[in-house]
Scaffold this motif. Structure first.
Motif, short mmCIF file in Angstrom:
data_model
loop_
_atom_site.label_atom_id
_atom_site.label_comp_id
_atom_site.label_asym_id
_atom_site.label_seq_id
_atom_site.Cartn_x
_atom_site.Cartn_y
_atom_site.Cartn_z
N ASN A 148 37.87 -13.02 10.49
CA ASN A 148 39.12 -13.52 11.03
C ASN A 148 40.07 -14.04 9.96
O ASN A 148 41.23 -14.30 10.23
CB ASN A 148 38.86 -14.63 12.05
CG ASN A 148 38.42 -14.08 13.39
OD1 ASN A 148 38.48 -12.88 13.62
ND2 ASN A 148 37.97 -14.95 14.26
N ASP A 184 45.09 -18.77 14.45
CA ASP A 184 43.99 -17.94 13.97
C ASP A 184 42.84 -18.77 13.43
O ASP A 184 41.69 -18.37 13.51
CB ASP A 184 44.51 -17.01 12.87
CG ASP A 184 43.41 -16.11 12.32
OD1 ASP A 184 42.95 -15.22 13.06
OD2 ASP A 184 43.01 -16.31 11.16
N SER A 241 40.08 -19.49 16.03
CA SER A 241 39.37 -18.40 16.71
C SER A 241 38.31 -17.85 15.78
O SER A 241 38.61 -17.33 14.72
CB SER A 241 40.36 -17.29 17.09
OG SER A 241 40.94 -16.73 15.95
N ARG A 242 37.06 -17.98 16.16
CA ARG A 242 35.94 -17.53 15.34
C ARG A 242 34.95 -16.78 16.22
O ARG A 242 34.74 -17.14 17.38
CB ARG A 242 35.23 -18.73 14.68
CG ARG A 242 36.11 -19.46 13.67
CD ARG A 242 36.32 -18.61 12.42
NE ARG A 242 37.21 -19.27 11.49
CZ ARG A 242 38.47 -18.95 11.32
NH1 ARG A 242 39.02 -17.99 12.03
NH2 ARG A 242 39.20 -19.60 10.43
N ASP A 243 34.29 -15.76 15.65
CA ASP A 243 33.30 -15.00 16.41
C ASP A 243 32.02 -15.78 16.56
O ASP A 243 31.62 -16.51 15.67
CB ASP A 243 33.00 -13.68 15.68
CG ASP A 243 34.19 -12.75 15.75
OD1 ASP A 243 34.27 -11.87 14.88
OD2 ASP A 243 35.04 -12.91 16.64
N ALA A 274 40.65 -8.48 13.43
CA ALA A 274 40.25 -9.84 13.09
C ALA A 274 41.15 -10.90 13.68
O ALA A 274 40.80 -12.06 13.65
CB ALA A 274 40.22 -10.00 11.56
N ASP A 275 42.31 -10.50 14.23
CA ASP A 275 43.19 -11.51 14.80
C ASP A 275 42.89 -11.78 16.26
O ASP A 275 43.52 -12.63 16.88
CB ASP A 275 44.64 -11.05 14.66
CG ASP A 275 44.89 -9.78 15.46
OD1 ASP A 275 45.94 -9.67 16.11
OD2 ASP A 275 44.02 -8.88 15.43
#
Length: 344
Positions: A108, A145, A148-150, A169-170
């Protein structure tokens, strides 16, 4: 008009002109720039050299974000530049480090890192007296951004998905709604541990866990499997990380801890970890105690058979070396070689 007033007016004029010229400089594109938006890659950048060497730039260094991400994705896939146990983390080689400006990063973070080497091919009109709308959009998109993390639970054993996620990644992960803002990580890298478990229950302090044997040894916790709260584990972990922050963090990216050469990385099973992922991997080293009244310390470590075997093997080797030393004659009590020959 006095001489001081003249000097003050000149300084004010110079500062005003410098501010206007700085505002007239081309700005990096916003983080949410469309993939097909024309971009101009800055000439004196590693990204320009990389794309130009592969004939991926038009006249004037024009390209688009989609082309850039495709080129970087192919490089990551070809060179396997990611942590296989945590594939949302990109581990840069020297060439990629020169391009993105850091040793390791979350997917990200890739888009923002690449856009720093570009400008919009068509610059929006700018008002020198007020911040541009483009700059405000870039700052707003950047702050969005960061939150926001996976979730690494969806990324294990899925290296291809990691490479594909560079281009997307966004897009915020569904589990990122409860992610905590990590703006202060640069000032205090040691705070990475206590704030890492963002997806756990609100009453996590009332829950008790058994810590894995190797993590107990590393953090110098009681060797007996004593019930501990999550905060009781993350507090010494925070101190451990803070004491080693110069080795664990790239100063250009305090959001990712590089653990490949640290014992903590071997225990967690990863080469690098993002701040928002650390709680997930720490929870893998804990076993929740359902009923504290029925807790049995003798069977508490059965949830970590591999670590227990490693410890038993290490103790066995150490005891074997001790017995071997006891059997060998002590060199300190031996006579010198010449005296031994005379005595014989």
């Amino acid at each position: 008009m006095t001489e001081d007033n003249v000097v003050s007016n000149e300084e004010h004029s110079n500062s005003t002109s410098s501010n206007v010229s700085a505002q007239n400089q081309p700005l990096p594109p916003p983080i949410n720039v469309p993939l097909n938006e024309p971009l101009r890659v800055r000439v004196n950048t590693a990204l320009y050299d990389y794309l130009n060497a592969r004939s991926m730039l038009m006249i004037g260094g024009i390209t688009c974000l989609g082309q850039i991400l495709t080129a970087i994705k192919e490089k990551i896939s070809r060179s396997r530049l990611f942590d296989e146990k945590n594939p949302v983390i990109v581990m840069c080689d020297q060439e990629l480090e020169n391009i993105v400006g850091m040793k390791a990063l979350h997917v990200n973070q890739m888009r923002e890192a690449l856009l720093k080497s570009t400008v919009l091919a068509i610059q929006p009109p700018m008002n020198p007296l007020h911040p541009s709308q483009h700059q405000q959009e870039a700052e707003q998109a950047s702050s969005t951004d960061e939150n926001s993390r996976d979730n690494p639970a969806n990324a294990e054993d899925n290296s291809d998905d990691s490479v594909d996620s560079v281009q997307d990644a966004d897009v915020a992960d569904n589990h990122a709604e409860n992610a905590q803002n990590a703006d202060n990580i640069a000032e205090n890298a040691g705070n990475i541990a206590p704030n890492a478990d963002n997806n756990t229950e609100n009453n996590q302090e009332t829950k008790y866990y058994v810590v894995s044997p190797l993590l107990r040894i590393l953090l110098k916790l009681p060797m007996d499997p004593t019930p501990m709260t999550f905060q009781g584990v993350t507090s010494p972990l925070s101190k451990y990380i803070l004491a080693r922050q110069d080795r664990l963090f790239d100063k250009r990216n305090h959001m990712v801890a590089i653990l490949k050469d640290d014992p903590l990385g071997k225990i967690l099973g990863v080469k690098a970890v993002h701040r928002d992922q650390l709680g997930y991997f720490v929870k893998k080293q804990l076993t929740a105690i359902d009923n504290l009244a029925q807790f049995d310390a003798r069977t508490a470590d059965q949830a970590f058979p591999a670590q227990n075997q490693l410890i038993r093997d290490a103790v066995f080797r150490r005891n074997g070396e001790c017995r071997l030393r006891q059997r060998l004659p002590s060199r300190g009590h031996e006579l010198p070689f010449k005296k031994r020959c005379i005595a014989s």
